[in-house]
Enzyme design. Structure first.
Site, short mmCIF file in Angstrom:
data_model
loop_
_atom_site.label_atom_id
_atom_site.label_comp_id
_atom_site.label_asym_id
_atom_site.label_seq_id
_atom_site.Cartn_x
_atom_site.Cartn_y
_atom_site.Cartn_z
N GLY A 45 23.16 62.27 22.73
CA GLY A 45 22.42 63.01 21.69
C GLY A 45 20.98 63.26 22.09
CB CYS A 46 18.38 61.03 23.47
SG CYS A 46 18.44 59.84 22.10
CB THR A 47 20.77 64.18 27.20
OG1 THR A 47 20.52 62.89 27.75
CG2 THR A 47 20.77 65.22 28.30
CB ALA A 50 15.35 65.81 25.84
#
Length: 157
Positions: A45-47, A50
């Site tokens: 999710g963070c990738t 970002a």
């Protein structure tokens, strides 16, 4: 703790970026600041989040805004994450999560039926006068950069 309300002064901070250089909110006086909190470098999710900020970064900058990503990871971890995905903005290492707590981005989370404390994926936009302009207490990782850009296009005059 809830996120600061629109109109409130943004809590000041100084944190090291992915190169270990100190970054302070006051460095960006007179500019819009998109401060986004995310749980962990190089996780799915963070990738996605970002990379969506990366893909919208030029347009966000064209609105006079700076993007700062914040997580509890170390500067070294941030450096690897930024290099792997060619992230053009700074990632701040909030290793004690003090800044996340000040911005209401820390709290109880649920995963696989277990409760634990952690960073809540959320964003605060700070106006050029250093006040909270808009908050997103929950965000959709895949499209959040585009959502922030749309808000800036409508509101960052």
């Amino acid at each position: 703790m809830a996120m600061p309300a629109a109109g409130e002064p943004a809590p000041p901070f100084t944190l090291p970026d992915q190169d270990g250089k100190p970054v302070s909110l006051s460095d960006f006086a007179g500019r819009w600041v998109v401060l986004y909190f995310y749980p962990k470098d190089d996780t799915p999710g963070c990738t996605k989040e970002a990379c969506n900020f990366r893909d919208n970064h030029a347009a966000i900058e064209a609105r006079g805004a700076v993007v700062l990503g914040v997580s509890g990871d170390s500067s070294a971890s941030h450096r690897k994450f930024a290099d792997k995905y060619s992230l053009p903005f700074r990632l701040l290492a909030d290793e004690g999560n003090a800044v996340a707590k000040q911005y209401g981005a820390w709290g109880t989370k649920n995963m696989y039926g277990k409760q634990y404390e952690g960073i809540i994926r959320s964003t605060a936009v700070i106006d050029p006068q250093g006040r909270i302009a808009k908050t997103w207490p929950k965000v959709k990782a895949e499209t959040h950069g585009a959502e922030v850009l749309a808000w800036l296009e409508a509101n960052a005059k």
